[in-house]
Design a protein around this motif. Sequence first.
Motif, mmCIF file in Angstrom:
data_model
loop_
_atom_site.group_PDB
_atom_site.id
_atom_site.type_symbol
_atom_site.label_atom_id
_atom_site.label_comp_id
_atom_site.label_asym_id
_atom_site.label_seq_id
_atom_site.Cartn_x
_atom_site.Cartn_y
_atom_site.Cartn_z
ATOM 1 N N ASN A 48 0.808 -1.220 0.000
ATOM 2 C CA ASN A 48 0.000 0.000 0.000
ATOM 3 C C ASN A 48 0.841 1.269 0.000
ATOM 4 O O ASN A 48 0.290 2.365 0.059
ATOM 5 C CB ASN A 48 -0.950 0.013 1.193
ATOM 6 N N MET A 49 2.157 1.139 -0.074
ATOM 7 C CA MET A 49 3.046 2.299 -0.094
ATOM 8 C C MET A 49 3.924 2.207 -1.335
ATOM 9 O O MET A 49 4.578 1.187 -1.565
ATOM 10 C CB MET A 49 3.926 2.331 1.159
ATOM 11 N N TYR A 50 3.917 3.248 -2.109
ATOM 12 C CA TYR A 50 4.686 3.273 -3.346
ATOM 13 C C TYR A 50 5.560 4.512 -3.390
ATOM 14 O O TYR A 50 5.066 5.628 -3.494
ATOM 15 C CB TYR A 50 3.755 3.245 -4.566
ATOM 16 N N ALA A 67 0.399 6.620 -1.396
ATOM 17 C CA ALA A 67 -0.131 5.690 -0.394
ATOM 18 C C ALA A 67 -1.539 5.279 -0.815
ATOM 19 O O ALA A 67 -2.339 6.114 -1.251
ATOM 20 C CB ALA A 67 -0.169 6.347 0.979
ATOM 21 N N ILE A 68 -1.811 3.997 -0.680
ATOM 22 C CA ILE A 68 -3.156 3.468 -0.890
ATOM 23 C C ILE A 68 -3.789 3.366 0.492
ATOM 24 O O ILE A 68 -3.229 2.724 1.389
ATOM 25 C CB ILE A 68 -3.124 2.074 -1.548
ATOM 26 N N ILE A 69 -4.951 3.978 0.660
ATOM 27 C CA ILE A 69 -5.597 4.047 1.970
ATOM 28 C C ILE A 69 -6.953 3.363 1.897
ATOM 29 O O ILE A 69 -7.817 3.738 1.093
ATOM 30 C CB ILE A 69 -5.740 5.512 2.429
ATOM 31 N N SER A 77 -14.229 1.182 -1.020
ATOM 32 C CA SER A 77 -13.146 1.292 -1.991
ATOM 33 C C SER A 77 -12.031 2.159 -1.423
ATOM 34 O O SER A 77 -12.290 3.200 -0.806
ATOM 35 C CB SER A 77 -13.649 1.942 -3.283
ATOM 36 N N PRO A 78 -10.789 1.760 -1.651
ATOM 37 C CA PRO A 78 -9.673 2.580 -1.177
ATOM 38 C C PRO A 78 -9.500 3.823 -2.040
ATOM 39 O O PRO A 78 -10.105 3.951 -3.117
ATOM 40 C CB PRO A 78 -8.468 1.646 -1.331
ATOM 41 N N GLU A 110 -5.507 -0.741 -10.193
ATOM 42 C CA GLU A 110 -5.347 -2.155 -9.840
ATOM 43 C C GLU A 110 -5.779 -2.426 -8.404
ATOM 44 O O GLU A 110 -6.269 -3.508 -8.093
ATOM 45 C CB GLU A 110 -3.878 -2.575 -10.019
ATOM 46 N N HIS A 111 -5.617 -1.445 -7.522
ATOM 47 C CA HIS A 111 -6.036 -1.576 -6.127
ATOM 48 C C HIS A 111 -7.526 -1.280 -5.949
ATOM 49 O O HIS A 111 -8.037 -1.385 -4.833
ATOM 50 C CB HIS A 111 -5.225 -0.634 -5.232
#
Length: 148
Positions: A48-50, A67-69, A77-78, A110-111
Amino acid sequence: MVIRKARSTDADDLKVLYFEYLTHFPPKEEQDMNLWRHLLDKFEKDDNMYLLVTEEDGKVVSSIQMAIIESLTHNVSPFAVIENVVTHIDYRSKGYASALLGKASEIAREHGCYKISLETGSNKESTLNFYRKNGFEIDKKHSCLKRL
């Protein structure tokens, strides 16, 4: 141009990008590069961290952090947040940052993210136009900042 997640071996190149081209007030104290490398290892393993970089001529020339949260809204949905978009001055206007933003958008899709928010401290019209050109709407939401 190679786009990839940052690795611990990128610490020195990232330090140059951040302190020479990103922040207006770089720290005066020497940085603990072992801590930087530790965090880069941690980011590289986190789904979740890029911390994405473009590599050219064997060095990191551009970077963004996303960051994907996870969220309970929008059908659980994130969403994604991007900050710290920076390109070495010698490599600007050559598509590196745009390629990173495109890759970040692909990863967010994609997430299953329903949106990407991008934070910038710049009010320069050229910077804002760059973000518009890359699909980001300016002034649709408000970002509020509280420094700690």
